[in-house]
Design an enzyme around this catalytic site. Structure first.
Site, PDB file in Angstrom:
ATOM      1  N   ILE A 278      67.577  27.109  49.082  1.00  0.00           N
ATOM      2  CA  ILE A 278      67.347  26.075  50.083  1.00  0.00           C
ATOM      3  C   ILE A 278      66.773  24.844  49.394  1.00  0.00           C
ATOM      4  O   ILE A 278      65.821  24.952  48.612  1.00  0.00           O
ATOM      5  CB  ILE A 278      66.369  26.561  51.172  1.00  0.00           C
ATOM      6  CG1 ILE A 278      66.842  27.894  51.767  1.00  0.00           C
ATOM      7  CG2 ILE A 278      66.205  25.500  52.247  1.00  0.00           C
ATOM      8  CD1 ILE A 278      68.158  27.839  52.489  1.00  0.00           C
TER       9      ILE A 278
ATOM     10  N   ALA B  87      59.994  42.041  43.461  1.00  0.00           N
ATOM     11  CA  ALA B  87      59.378  43.301  43.877  1.00  0.00           C
ATOM     12  C   ALA B  87      58.647  43.131  45.207  1.00  0.00           C
ATOM     13  O   ALA B  87      58.743  43.977  46.104  1.00  0.00           O
ATOM     14  CB  ALA B  87      58.415  43.800  42.806  1.00  0.00           C
TER      15      ALA B  87
ATOM     16  N   ASN C 220      55.323  33.172  56.040  1.00  0.00           N
ATOM     17  CA  ASN C 220      56.118  32.326  55.149  1.00  0.00           C
ATOM     18  C   ASN C 220      55.419  32.015  53.838  1.00  0.00           C
ATOM     19  O   ASN C 220      56.079  31.818  52.814  1.00  0.00           O
ATOM     20  CB  ASN C 220      56.470  31.012  55.863  1.00  0.00           C
ATOM     21  CG  ASN C 220      57.018  29.975  54.903  1.00  0.00           C
ATOM     22  OD1 ASN C 220      58.162  30.045  54.481  1.00  0.00           O
ATOM     23  ND2 ASN C 220      56.183  29.003  54.530  1.00  0.00           N
TER      24      ASN C 220
ATOM     25  N   TYR D  57      57.939  38.705  41.813  1.00  0.00           N
ATOM     26  CA  TYR D  57      58.337  38.065  43.078  1.00  0.00           C
ATOM     27  C   TYR D  57      59.375  38.900  43.819  1.00  0.00           C
ATOM     28  O   TYR D  57      59.249  39.163  45.017  1.00  0.00           O
ATOM     29  CB  TYR D  57      58.880  36.673  42.775  1.00  0.00           C
ATOM     30  CG  TYR D  57      59.405  35.925  43.980  1.00  0.00           C
ATOM     31  CD1 TYR D  57      58.528  35.261  44.836  1.00  0.00           C
ATOM     32  CD2 TYR D  57      60.766  35.870  44.252  1.00  0.00           C
ATOM     33  CE1 TYR D  57      59.007  34.566  45.933  1.00  0.00           C
ATOM     34  CE2 TYR D  57      61.254  35.172  45.353  1.00  0.00           C
ATOM     35  CZ  TYR D  57      60.373  34.528  46.181  1.00  0.00           C
ATOM     36  OH  TYR D  57      60.853  33.840  47.280  1.00  0.00           O
TER      37      TYR D  57
END
Length: 249
Positions: free
Chosen positions: A188, A157, A92, A155
């Site tokens: 989110i 990519a 994450n 990001y």
């Protein structure tokens, strides 16, 4: 039907805030033991430690920057020492910045690629000896990888490459009973919205409400739930997939 996560051992990177925190707490409440990491000391880290202590189980909140290979290796070694095995991994941890492509410096390109993509490769590779049959790896991607986002070429990519990595590993590791999937969030709402000027936050909510079928932003618990599903045996025949959790954006 129950998730059946009691006693499972998970490594979840970047767990002190936002989506990662929600996944860590959801897994702990479901009965799993969790190791997670963070980069900087903060009240978020301390409050996470308190919440995990109150939840019960064997949880560890460790300082480690996954943008650094040596720190990744140390984190996985700690998981080995504490648990002896891993039943699941959630990659994450990530970073993002908003820079016009013409101005994107090599150092910033490398920082974002290393933290969002190279870390995923290294965590999984180093943890392979700890993963047995039935283990599950969930990589947190981004809906933006498919859509493309201006000012975030580095990001998007990294997140697009994560999909290719996931599909390849699903095929390579599937014979060992290890599943690998991507969860790709849309927009989110995290505590990052609390640090914005109120007018900007409301503007973003209104903008994305118009772009999603459900006419609202997602909540972190609505992202944690599908991740737990993929970590559980309820998804035992799901691998190599990208699950978009985006409210129908």
């Amino acid at each position: 039907m129950e998730l059946g996560l009691q006693g499972k051992k998970f490594l979840i990177t970047g767990g002190s805030r936002g989506i990662g925190r929600a996944i860590v707490l959801a897994a702990a409440h479901a009965g799993a033991d969790v190791i997670t990491c963070y980069v900087q000391e903060s009240e978020y880290v301390e409050s996470l430690r308190r919440e995990l202590k109150e939840t019960g189980g064997h949880h560890y909140v460790i300082r480690a920057d996954v943008g650094e290979i040596a720190q990744i290796d140390s984190l996985v070694e700690t998981a080995k020492e504490k648990y002896g095995r891993l039943d699941g991994i959630v990659n994450n941890a990530g970073v993002i910045s908003h820079i016009p492509f013409a101005e994107l410096a090599p150092t910033e390109w490398s920082r974002v690629i290393d933290t969002n993509l190279t870390a995923t490769y290294r965590v999984i590779q180093q943890a392979l000896p700890l993963l047995g049959e039935g283990a599950s790896v969930v990589n947190i991607g981004s809906r933006g990888a498919a859509a493309g986002i201006p000012l975030r070429a580095h990001y998007t990519a990294a997140k697009a490459a994560m999909i290719g990595l996931t599909r390849s590993l699903a095929k390579e590791l599937g014979g060992k009973g290890i599943r690998v999937n991507v969860v790709a969030p849309g927009v989110i709402e995290t505590e990052a919205f609390d640090s914005m000027p109120a007018e900007r936050a409301e503007g973003l909510r209104a903008t994305y409400a118009q772009k999603t079928a459900l006419a609202r932003l997602g909540r972190v618990d609505e992202l944690a739930a599908p991740v737990l599903f993929l970590l559980s045996e309820l998804s035992a025949y799901v691998t190599g997939e990208t699950l978009n959790v985006d409210g129908g954006i």
